[in-house]
Design an enzyme around this catalytic site. Structure first.
Site, mmCIF file in Angstrom:
data_model
loop_
_atom_site.group_PDB
_atom_site.id
_atom_site.type_symbol
_atom_site.label_atom_id
_atom_site.label_comp_id
_atom_site.label_asym_id
_atom_site.label_seq_id
_atom_site.Cartn_x
_atom_site.Cartn_y
_atom_site.Cartn_z
ATOM 1 N N GLU A 1 -10.181 2.549 -8.262
ATOM 2 C CA GLU A 1 -11.423 2.968 -7.628
ATOM 3 C C GLU A 1 -12.121 3.913 -8.612
ATOM 4 O O GLU A 1 -12.709 3.445 -9.590
ATOM 5 C CB GLU A 1 -11.083 3.632 -6.291
ATOM 6 C CG GLU A 1 -12.243 3.869 -5.386
ATOM 7 C CD GLU A 1 -11.821 4.613 -4.136
ATOM 8 O OE1 GLU A 1 -12.373 4.331 -3.077
ATOM 9 O OE2 GLU A 1 -10.958 5.510 -4.216
ATOM 10 N N GLU A 27 -16.250 2.026 0.966
ATOM 11 C CA GLU A 27 -15.734 2.834 2.081
ATOM 12 C C GLU A 27 -16.742 3.901 2.518
ATOM 13 O O GLU A 27 -16.770 4.303 3.668
ATOM 14 C CB GLU A 27 -14.384 3.465 1.710
ATOM 15 C CG GLU A 27 -14.458 4.463 0.576
ATOM 16 C CD GLU A 27 -13.161 5.258 0.357
ATOM 17 O OE1 GLU A 27 -12.348 5.365 1.266
ATOM 18 O OE2 GLU A 27 -12.992 5.787 -0.762
ATOM 19 N N HIS A 41 0.841 -1.213 0.000
ATOM 20 C CA HIS A 41 0.000 0.000 0.000
ATOM 21 C C HIS A 41 0.868 1.252 0.000
ATOM 22 O O HIS A 41 1.798 1.371 0.794
ATOM 23 C CB HIS A 41 -0.917 0.011 1.236
ATOM 24 C CG HIS A 41 -1.921 1.122 1.201
ATOM 25 N ND1 HIS A 41 -2.085 2.019 2.219
ATOM 26 C CD2 HIS A 41 -2.816 1.467 0.247
ATOM 27 C CE1 HIS A 41 -3.054 2.882 1.898
ATOM 28 N NE2 HIS A 41 -3.503 2.567 0.709
ATOM 29 N N HIS A 42 0.572 2.149 -0.940
ATOM 30 C CA HIS A 42 1.229 3.450 -1.027
ATOM 31 C C HIS A 42 0.169 4.543 -1.029
ATOM 32 O O HIS A 42 -0.403 4.849 -2.073
ATOM 33 C CB HIS A 42 2.024 3.572 -2.342
ATOM 34 C CG HIS A 42 3.252 2.719 -2.408
ATOM 35 N ND1 HIS A 42 3.841 2.390 -3.617
ATOM 36 C CD2 HIS A 42 4.013 2.138 -1.447
ATOM 37 C CE1 HIS A 42 4.923 1.640 -3.382
ATOM 38 N NE2 HIS A 42 5.045 1.468 -2.068
HETATM 39 C C1 NOJ Z 1 -9.027 6.028 0.314
HETATM 40 C C2 NOJ Z 1 -9.132 4.652 -0.250
HETATM 41 O O1 NOJ Z 1 -10.156 4.576 -1.190
HETATM 42 C C3 NOJ Z 1 -9.334 3.692 0.895
HETATM 43 O O2 NOJ Z 1 -9.548 2.396 0.401
HETATM 44 C C4 NOJ Z 1 -8.139 3.760 1.823
HETATM 45 O O3 NOJ Z 1 -8.364 2.943 2.937
HETATM 46 C C5 NOJ Z 1 -7.873 5.175 2.290
HETATM 47 N N1 NOJ Z 1 -7.865 6.091 1.206
HETATM 48 C C6 NOJ Z 1 -6.536 5.302 3.008
HETATM 49 O O4 NOJ Z 1 -5.496 5.163 2.078
HETATM 50 CA CA CA Z 2 -11.400 6.485 -2.127
#
Ligand code: NOJ
Ligand code: CA
Length: 686
Positions: free
Chosen positions: A479, A485, A380-381
Site C-alpha cells: 500500500e 479504503e 492476512h496478518h
Molecule cells: C488497513 C489496510 O490498509 C486495510 O486494507 C485493512 O482492511 C485494514 N488495515 C485491517 O487490517
Molecule cells: Ca492502510
C-alpha cells in the site's frame, strides 16, 4: 601533496590551500544530457547535477556523521576515482515490462580524511539517461567497526525554489503515508515523504527518492534554507539514526530526471539501482486478480472481530470462492479470520494470534474447498504495529499457511507512525517509527521468512517501496499511500478526484501499489454523502491499467457486480475479467502531474494491449495515438468510456461500452468526464 600542506600548516592555511586545490570529478549519462560533479572543495564533500546545461541540483552537501568518532563531514579530500560504463538488459519475472535496459555510466570517488586516522569512504554514482543514483560505501577499517550514524548530510539543493512546483505528502507524520498530496511551491514545502516530485520553471521534472533500502533508516526531505532539502534519516527511539558496522553501504539516493511529466513514469531508475534476484527460481510467485472479504468490514456491514456479523466465516469464504472460480479470480483474501480482533486491536496488537482461527472459520476445510475450485485463500496478518508479537509467531504462521497451500499473504501495520511496538532484549517496550532501521528490518524479515515457504507478501502500512521487488520478487505489492479504503463510510475526508492522478506521478514511481480499485457501488451511503468514491465508473476501471500492481483486487462486494436482478453482470465487470496484471511492456502516453495520465500496457506473453486514462476534477478531451499497437495487426478496441452525462458528482454511473476496429495508424479521441476515465482492451482480429 594537498594532504601534506593541510596537515603541516594549520587550519586556516589548510582551508585555503585545500579549496585552491579542490578536485572535481564528473560523469555524464550515456546520452550526455545529465552531468554529475563530485567535489572536495574546502574539504567538504559535495555534488551537483546539470541536465541539458541547466543547474537542476546546485552544489549540495554530502557526508555521514558518526557518534563518538570522526565521520565523513569535513577535512576530506578526493584520493582517487574511476569511471565505468555498462549497458545490459535483464528480465523481470513479473512486472510492468519484461525486459529492462540498464544503461549507465558510473563514477566511484574515494574520499579520505586529511588527518589521522585517515578514514575513507567511496561515493558510488550511477548516471542513467533517466536519472541519477548515488550511495556511500564505507569499507572495513581500523577504528571504524561498530558505527552509530547520528546524521546523514546528503542534501538536494534545487535552485529557484519559488518557481518550482512541489507535489508531496508529509514525511514522518501520524498516518504514515496515507495522506492527500499537496501542490505548493518548493519554498512552501515542509518535511516530505519520498518520492516527492518537482516541476522546474523550465518544464524539467524531477523526483527524489531512494532505492534498495536495506538495514538502514529511510529518509524524509527536510527543507532547510529555501530549496535545500536535507535527507533526514528516521531515528531509533534513542535518537541514533542507524546502528551498523563496517563494511556497509547506504541505500541509493535517487533523482529521476525527465524533460516532461510522463518521462518520470517511463523510467526504470529505481529497479536498475537494486540488486538482482536473490531468491533463485521464483516461478512460484504468481501475479493475479483477487476478491476479498474486506470491503464489507469497511462498510460496517461485516466485522473483523467476533459478532453476529463476523465476516470471515467458512460459508461466506466458500461463496466468495465460488464467485472467484466462476469469474476468473485466482484468490480470495479473508481478513478477520484469526483471533485478536475483538476490542481495540489497533492498540492491542499483542493479542493477535497468527495461527488460531475463530471457531466459525475452518481453515483446512476452506483451503481444501478452494483447491477443488482452483482458487486460493489469500492470507492476512494484521499486526496493529505490534511487531515483536508478530516476529515471535512468524515462523509458525507462515508454516501453517504453507501447509494449507496459501501462497500470498497481506500484512498490516496499522498504528500511528511512531507506534511500532518493539519489545527489546530486556523485555522493555519501545516505540519505533514505521520507517526507522528497526522497522525496515522487520518488513524485510516478513519477506524473507515468507520466501522460505514460497509465499508472497503484500504489505499494508508498509515501509516505502524502494524497488526491492527486484531482489526479492516475492514482495509483490504494498500500500504506502491512501488506497480505496479511504472512501469508506468511516473516512472523514475521502480521496479527492485528483488523488489517483497524483499517485501516478509520485507514489507509483517507487513501485506497485495495492490500491484495491473496482468499487462499483461508488455511493454506498448515498450520492450526496461526503464519504463515497469520487470517480466515475469508467475511471474506476481505468485504475486497473494506470495503478500498476501484479496483484489487483476487485474490491467491491461480489453482489455489486450484478445488476438489480442479482443475475446479470454489470457491463463494466467484463473489463475486470479481461484485464491482466502482468505485462510485457508499459508506456505512459500523455499527462501532467496531478491533472491527467494515460497509460498503455501490453499483456505478458500475449498480444493484447490495454489502455487506461484518468483525469482530475476537470473534464477533458484526449487524442491518443495508437502507434504503440503492432503495425501489422488490426484490433478490436473494446472501449469503456464516460457517457455524455457522466460526472463524478452527479452521475458517476454513465458508462458507455462500445467496440471499434482500429490499427496502429489511428488516433483514439476520448472525452473524459469530471473525475472520469477511459479503459480500453485491444484484441487482435484473428
Ligand atoms: C488497513 C489496510 O490498509 C486495510 O486494507 C485493512 O482492511 C485494514 N488495515 C485491517 O487490517
Ligand atoms: Ca492502510
Amino acid at each position: 601533496m594537498k594532504f601534506t600542506l593541510g596537515y603541516l600548516s594549520g587550519f586556516v592555511f589548510a582551508l585555503t590551500s585545500v579549496s585552491a586545490l579542490a578536485e572535481t570529478k564528473t560523469v555524464a549519462s550515456p546520452d550526455g544530457n545529465i552531468i554529475v560533479s563530485v567535489s572536495d572543495d574546502a574539504g567538504l564533500p559535495s555534488y551537483s547535477v546539470k541536465y541539458r546545461n541547466e543547474d537542476i541540483i546546485k552544489k549540495s552537501e554530502l557526508g555521514l556523521e558518526f557518534k563518538n568518532v570522526d565521520g565523513f563531514v569535513r577535512n576530506l579530500h578526493i584520493v582517487k576515482s574511476e569511471t565505468n560504463a555498462s549497458n545490459t538488459t535483464w528480465v523481470q519475472p513479473w512486472g510492468e515490462r519484461k525486459k529492462v535496459n540498464d544503461n549507465h555510466k558510473e563514477l566511484i570517488v574515494e574520499m579520505a580524511q586529511q588527518q589521522k586516522p585517515f578514514h575513507h569512504f567511496n561515493l558510488h554514482v550511477k548516471v542513467f539517461n533517466d536519472g541519477v543514483g548515488f550511495r556511500y560505501e564505507v569499507p572495513k577499517q581500523t577504528g571504524l567497526e561498530q558505527v552509530d550514524i547520528v546524521d546523514e548530510k546528503t542534501e538536494f539543493f534545487i535552485p529557484d525554489s519559488d518557481k518550482v512546483t512541489a507535489y508531496w505528502i508529509p514525511g514522518r507524520a501520524p498516518r504514515i503515508d496515507e495522506y492527500l498530496y499537496n501542490t505548493t511551491t518548493l519554498t512552501q514545502m515542509t518535511r516530505a515523504q519520498t518520492p516527492a516530485t518537482f516541476k522546474l520553471a523550465s518544464g524539467v521534472h524531477l523526483a527524489i527518492h531512494e532505492a534498495a533500502l536495506v538495514d538502514y533508516a529511510a529518509f524524509t526531505l527536510e527543507p532547510k534554507q529555501p530549496g535545500h532539502l536535507k535527507a533526514d534519516l528516521t531515528p531509533w527511539y534513542d535518537g541514533i539514526r542507524v546502528k551498523t558496522q563496517t563494511p556497509f553501504v547506504t541505500p541509493w539516493r535517487s533523482i529521476h530526471i525527465a524533460p516532461n511529466a510522463i518521462g518520470l513514469l517511463n523510467s526504470d531508475l529505481i529497479l536498475n539501482l537494486n540488486e538482482p534476484n536473490k531468491l533463485g527460481d521464483v516461478s512460484w510467485v504468481k501475479p493475479g486478480k483477487y476478491i476479498g472479504i474486506w470491503w464489507g468490514m469497511h462498510l460496517n456491514q461485516l466485522s473483523w472481530g467476533m459478532s453476529d456479523k463476523h465476516g470471515a466465516t467458512t460459508e461466506r469464504t466458500k461463496a466468495y470462492m465460488d464467485f472467484a472460480a466462476q469469474y476468473g479470480f485466482s484468490g480470495v483474501l479473508v481478513e478477520g479470520w484469526n483471533l485478536g480482533w475483538d476490542g481495540d486491536w489497533v492498540n492491542g496488537g499483542d493479542k493477535f494470534s497468527f495461527t488460531k482461527a475463530y471457531p466459525d472459520f475452518d481453515l483446512p476445510e476452506i483451503t481444501r474447498y478452494g483447491k477443488s475450485k482452483g482458487v486460493e485463500l489469500i492470507g492476512h496478518h494484521e499486526t496493529g504495529g505490534a511487531v515483536t508479537n508478530y516476529k515471535n509467531q512468524m515462523g509458525d504462521a507462515f508454516d501453517l499457511y504453507q501447509k494449507v497451500g496459501v501462497t500470498k499473504v497481506k500484512t498490516g501495520y496499522v498504528n500511528e507512525h511512531d507506534r511500532m511496538k518493539r519489545i527489546d532484549e530486556n523485555g522493555i517496550e519501545r516505540m519505533e517509527w514505521h520507517d526507522g532501521q528497526f522497522a525496515v528490518n522487520e518488513y524485510m524479515r516478513s519477506v524473507t521468512e515468507a520466501a522460505k515457504r514460497h509465499i508472497s507478501i503484500d504489505s499494508h502500512e508498509p515501509i516505502k517501496d524502494t524497488g526491492l521487488r527486484r531482489t526479492y520478487p516475492n514482495w509483490v505489492s504494498r500500500e504506502g499511500a491512501r488506497g480505496n479504503e479511504y472512501n469508506a463510510p468511516w473516512s472523514t475526508s475521502p480521496n479527492t478526484p485528483e488523488h489517483t492522478v497524483m499517485l501516478a506521478y509520485t507514489r507509483m514511481l517507487s513501485g506497485p501499489m495495492d490500491y484495491t480499485p473496482g468499487i462499483f457501488n461508488l455511493t454506498p451511503v448515498g450520492l450526496n454523502a461526503e464519504a463515497r468514491i469520487k470517480n466515475t465508473l469508467a475511471k474506476e476501471l481505468a485504475l486497473y491499467v494506470v495503478l500498476y500492481s501484479p496483484i489487483q483486487m476487485a474490491a467491491d462486494l461480489p453482489e455489486n457486480y450484478f445488476e438489480k436482478d442479482g443475475k446479470t453482470l454489470k457491463p463494466g465487470f467484463q473489463f475486470i475479467r479481461d484485464m491482466t496484471t502482468d505485462w510485457d511492456d508499459s508506456k505512459a502516453l500523455a499527462g501532467e502531474v496531478g491533472t491527467y495520465v494515460a497509460y498503455a500496457r501490453k499483456k505478458r506473453d500475449g498480444d493484447e494491449w490495454f489502455l487506461g486514462a484518468i483525469t482530475n476534477e476537470d473534464s477533458r478531451k484526449l487524442s491518443l495515438k495508437l502507434n504503440f499497437l503492432d503495425a501489422k495487426k488490426k484490433y478490436t478496441a473494446e472501449i469503456y468510456r464516460d457517457g455524455e452525462t457522466a460526472n463524478w458528482k452527479t452521475n458517476p454511473y454513465d458508462l458507455v461500452v462500445e467496440k471499434k476496429t482500429v490499427t496502429a495508424k489511428d488516433t483514439l479521441d476520448a472525452s473524459l468526464a469530471s473525475s472520469g476515465g477511459l479503459a480500453v482492451r485491444f484484441k487482435p482480429v484473428k
